[in-house]
Write a protein that holds these residues in place. Structure first.
Motif: not given
Lengths: 110, 115
Positions: A79-95, A26-37
């Protein structure tokens, strides 16, 4: 305040299929996004990132899509593999501080 | 292997006791962070530390918490008087530079259990 969230808390996918994990922000000022596993018992690991001046970025088997109009971010795993089983987080930042979403648990079925 | 080493990996303590969690970055970086993750919940920002000073802290980071980088190497998080709700995984992280700027690299975490 927190501005990042994921659409679904869990995702079950058949091995070999493609996975799509969604995230809204929801933060329009966010200018950088990351996916973490995050695998069980470990810290978050960087998967892929994207800046707000891009709408798509590809890595190895992963693609991140950014739609700034609707403030939506997605992670596609090919081509999802068994090793892809995990929790996935998106993260955002503007600073210099990352804000994380709630996470989607991906379970890969054999 | 993570580029930060966190100790202890697991600590069990009694409510009211002081706890010190340690982080040793392998590379020399300027921005350091502590994040917390209560079991089953998202990763929450606690504090950022830049140039040996706190640059930003969250509402969670109250007077019971403190951070230090006493010898230029170790980066510590101290909880003066632990509460039951402090039970969580605590992650140290640092921010990359150059092509990895703004990417946080996390340690494996320290699990704190308060009884």
């Amino acid at each position: 305040g927190e501005s990042v969230g994921l659409h679904l808390p869990t995702l079950s996918v058949q091995e070999g299929d493609n996975s799509i994990i969604n995230c809204a922000y929801s933060n329009s000022a966010s200018d950088y996004f990351i996916w973490y596993k995050q695998e069980s018992g470990k810290g978050p690991q960087f998967i892929i990132d994207i800046r707000s001046n891009m709408d798509k970025r590809q890595g190895q088997r992963v693609t991140v899509l950014l739609n700034k109009t609707v403030k939506h971010l997605s992670l596609q795993i090919a081509a999802t593999q068994p090793g892809d089983s995990a929790v996935y987080f998106c993260a955002e930042t503007d600073d210099y501080k990352l804000s994380f979403g709630a996470g989607t648990t991906v379970t890969v079925r054999a | 292997e993570p580029e930060v080493t966190q100790t202890p990996s697991h600590q069990v303590t009694q409510m009211g006791q002081e706890v010190i969690l340690r982080c040793v970055p392998i590379s020399n970086h300027l921005y350091f962070y502590w994040y917390r993750q209560i079991l089953g919940q998202k990763v929450e920002f606690l504090v950022s530390f830049y140039n040996n000073e706190i640059s930003e802290k969250s509402e969670i980071f109250d007077d019971q918490f403190s951070v230090e980088r006493p010898d230029g190497s170790n980066f510590t998080l101290k909880i003066r008087s632990t509460k039951l709700e402090d039970s969580a995984m605590y992650f140290c992280a640092y921010m990359g530079t150059g092509a990895g700027a703004n990417v946080l690299t996390f340690g494996a975490g320290s699990r704190l259990t308060v009884l």
